[in-house]
Design an enzyme around this catalytic site. Sequence first.
Site, mmCIF file in Angstrom:
data_model
loop_
_atom_site.group_PDB
_atom_site.id
_atom_site.type_symbol
_atom_site.label_atom_id
_atom_site.label_comp_id
_atom_site.label_asym_id
_atom_site.label_seq_id
_atom_site.Cartn_x
_atom_site.Cartn_y
_atom_site.Cartn_z
ATOM 1 N N ILE A 1 12.237 -47.734 8.867
ATOM 2 C CA ILE A 1 13.698 -46.973 10.144
ATOM 3 C C ILE A 1 14.180 -48.119 10.713
ATOM 4 C CG2 ILE A 1 11.920 -47.477 11.457
ATOM 5 C CD1 ILE A 1 13.125 -44.237 12.165
ATOM 6 N N GLU B 1 1.971 -52.911 13.518
ATOM 7 C CA GLU B 1 1.850 -51.734 14.936
ATOM 8 C C GLU B 1 1.915 -50.831 14.199
ATOM 9 O OE1 GLU B 1 6.795 -51.002 14.791
ATOM 10 O OE2 GLU B 1 6.871 -53.389 15.071
ATOM 11 N N VAL B 2 1.399 -50.294 13.266
ATOM 12 C CA VAL B 2 1.033 -49.029 12.622
ATOM 13 C C VAL B 2 0.506 -49.096 11.741
ATOM 14 C CG1 VAL B 2 1.897 -46.959 10.943
ATOM 15 C CG2 VAL B 2 4.169 -47.879 11.917
ATOM 16 N N HIS C 1 0.636 -51.142 4.912
ATOM 17 C CA HIS C 1 2.046 -50.569 4.383
ATOM 18 C C HIS C 1 2.064 -52.280 3.581
ATOM 19 C CE1 HIS C 1 2.038 -50.975 8.212
ATOM 20 N NE2 HIS C 1 3.047 -52.217 8.475
#
Length: 130
Positions: free
Chosen positions: A36, A105-106, A110
């Site tokens: 994003i 962060e997440v 990933h």
Amino acid sequence: MSYRYDPENIFAKILRGEIPCQKVLETEHSLAFRDIAPQAPHHVLVIPKGAYVCYEHFAAEATDAEILDFTRAIGEVCRIEAISPGAGGAGYRLISNCGTHGMQEVPHLHVHVLGGRVLGRMLTAKREAG
Ligand code: AMP
């Protein structure tokens, strides 16, 4: 070893279809979508569909089929984005951040696939205490 997976993380919500993503590739065990807030002309995140926090969690507990699928999905994304040197592209960088020091962060595994410009040296942040 035990890992606590937060099912309310944003990528879990993307996997459940609760929030949208710009999909690049979907396979049986993996999903790839555009970041994003892209840091390069090509910036795709590849995630396993399973509930894994970070890379070594996945390496330890994922099935062989999931690992194979995820590895191939990353390669396929490089081809889709035309950044693969094997197909005339100029190259790319893969990054997987984990935990506090990795500045993740997440908390769902990933791999960032970055390309489309010269990416600079691997690490630029100054060494900090701790
Ligand atoms: P990391 O710091 O390695 O955990 O990276 C998390 C990445 O997820 C960042 O590059 C964010 O820009 C990206 N991100 C956060 N929310 C979304 C979202 N809804 N869709 C796509 N990318 C996202």
